[in-house]
Each structure stands twice: as structure tokens, then as C-alpha cells.
Enzyme design. Structure first.
Site, mmCIF file in Angstrom:
data_model
loop_
_atom_site.group_PDB
_atom_site.id
_atom_site.type_symbol
_atom_site.label_atom_id
_atom_site.label_comp_id
_atom_site.label_asym_id
_atom_site.label_seq_id
_atom_site.Cartn_x
_atom_site.Cartn_y
_atom_site.Cartn_z
ATOM 1 N N GLY A 46 0.823 -1.200 0.000
ATOM 2 C CA GLY A 46 0.000 0.000 0.000
ATOM 3 C C GLY A 46 0.855 1.247 0.000
ATOM 4 O O GLY A 46 2.051 1.205 0.322
ATOM 5 N N GLN A 51 2.998 9.928 1.450
ATOM 6 C CA GLN A 51 4.281 9.245 1.268
ATOM 7 C C GLN A 51 4.979 9.659 -0.021
ATOM 8 O O GLN A 51 6.169 9.394 -0.181
ATOM 9 C CB GLN A 51 4.094 7.719 1.280
ATOM 10 N N CYS A 88 6.675 -0.425 6.491
ATOM 11 C CA CYS A 88 6.206 0.748 5.759
ATOM 12 C C CYS A 88 7.269 1.158 4.749
ATOM 13 O O CYS A 88 8.462 1.159 5.067
ATOM 14 C CB CYS A 88 5.959 1.885 6.747
ATOM 15 N N LEU A 89 6.831 1.535 3.555
ATOM 16 C CA LEU A 89 7.779 1.965 2.527
ATOM 17 C C LEU A 89 8.527 3.226 2.949
ATOM 18 O O LEU A 89 9.593 3.515 2.404
ATOM 19 C CB LEU A 89 7.051 2.216 1.201
ATOM 20 N N HIS A 130 -3.449 0.760 8.189
ATOM 21 C CA HIS A 130 -2.115 1.360 8.088
ATOM 22 C C HIS A 130 -2.134 2.581 7.154
ATOM 23 O O HIS A 130 -1.625 3.649 7.509
ATOM 24 C CB HIS A 130 -1.136 0.305 7.563
ATOM 25 N N GLU A 131 -2.742 2.417 5.983
ATOM 26 C CA GLU A 131 -2.735 3.519 5.007
ATOM 27 C C GLU A 131 -3.598 4.685 5.474
ATOM 28 O O GLU A 131 -3.224 5.845 5.296
ATOM 29 C CB GLU A 131 -3.209 3.026 3.636
ATOM 30 N N HIS A 134 -1.843 7.018 7.740
ATOM 31 C CA HIS A 134 -0.951 7.977 7.068
ATOM 32 C C HIS A 134 -1.675 9.289 6.745
ATOM 33 O O HIS A 134 -1.069 10.359 6.756
ATOM 34 C CB HIS A 134 -0.433 7.396 5.744
HETATM 35 NI NI NI Z 1 3.205 3.050 5.476
#
Ligand code: NI
Length: 156
Positions: A46, A51, A88-89, A130-131, A134
Site C-alpha cells: 500500500g 508518502q 512501511c515503505l 495502516h494507510e 498515514h
Molecule cells: Ni506506510
């Protein structure tokens, strides 16, 4: 489509609250396409717009069943719990144990601004939670039980 640069933890943009999307302009459509491409290129499950430095309420998710676009998403219901590794990216190479609902039902708009509902269990439920965090400037590290550690697995 084009790859966007993924912001890394510590970047102030990741701590900000995102604004609702009022309409999908060509620029927003381009952003969504770029987010999907960037998510795949990074092998992520995701990606949220902040991000890539954009403070809009847009996330993309793919848990292996094709891309999901969520604009202005809201969680309607959640149930159960799951405890597992999360990454997480925006924090490459790290992961930690986080407890999330095992089921969520959410409402969002797609890239054509059509409203829809989605239900997810396990990884999809985790990814949605999670997303969406953000979009309000929160990252999973705030929820980690124990220590962050080095990891190599699906990142969100
Ligand atoms: Ni993340």
C-alpha cells in the site's frame, strides 16, 4: 505514468493531516496512476499520498488481488484483532509487531469518484488501517509492541 519519490520517516510531510479530495482532476488521476506504479516498483502492499509528498486523502493498496484506489476513505466498522509484523515503505528495511483489527469495512470513492464500500480481513484489513493512519499523519511505529527490527517483507 511516472515513479514518485517516497518520503522517508522524519520528513515533516508524513506528520501532517491530509485534505479531502473534492474532484478527480487530470492532475489527481495522474497522481493515482503514479502512486500505483510507485507502490508496485517498491514491492509495497500500500501507499498513501503523503508518502509521495501530497497532502490529499488518497491511498492505493494491493494485497495480491489487484489495485484498490481509496479516495476520502473512512472506516465504518472493525472487528476482531490480529497481531503481526508490519512495515512501511517510508521506513525501509524495518518492521515491528502491531495489533490491528482483523476485519474492517470501509467506504471510499474510486478514481471516478464513485462511492463504494469494501470489506477486508487479515492483510487487507491491516493495510487499510495502516494507510488510513498515514492520512492523519500517523505511522505504525507509534503502535509497535516491543522494538522495531530489521526485516525484509511486504511493506505498506
Ligand atoms: Ni506506510
Amino acid at each position: 505514468m511516472a515513479l514518485r519519490q517516497i518520503r522517508i520517516a522524519g520528513d515533516p510531510v508524513l506528520g501532517k493531516t491530509c485534505r479531502e479530495v473534492k474532484e478527480v482532476t487530470p492532475k489527481i488521476k495522474q497522481l493515482i496512476d503514479d502512486m500505483v506504479e510507485t507502490m508496485y516498483e517498491a514491492n509495497g502492499v500500500g501507499l498513501a499520498a503523503p508518502q509521495v509528498g501530497i497532502l490529499k486523502r488518497i491511498v492505493t493498496i494491493d494485497v495480491g488481488e489487484g489495485p484498490i484506489v481509496m479516495i476520502n476513505p473512512k472506516i465504518l466498522e472493525s472487528a476482531g484483532s490480529q497481531t503481526g509484523e508490519e512495515g512501511c515503505l517510508s521506513l525501509p528495511g524495518k518492521s515491528g509487531v502491531v495489533t490491528r483489527p482483523n476485519y474492517v469495512k470501509a467506504r471510499a470513492f474510486d478514481e471516478n469518484m464513485q462511492e463504494y464500500e469494501i470489506e477486508g480481513n487479515e492483510l487487507l484489513a491491516r493495510a487499510i488501517c495502516h494507510e488510513l493512519d498515514h492520512l492523519d499523519g500517523h505511522m505504525y511505529m507509534e503502535l509497535v509492541e516491543g522494538e522495531l527490527h530489521d526485516a525484509n517483507y511486504e511493506e505498506e
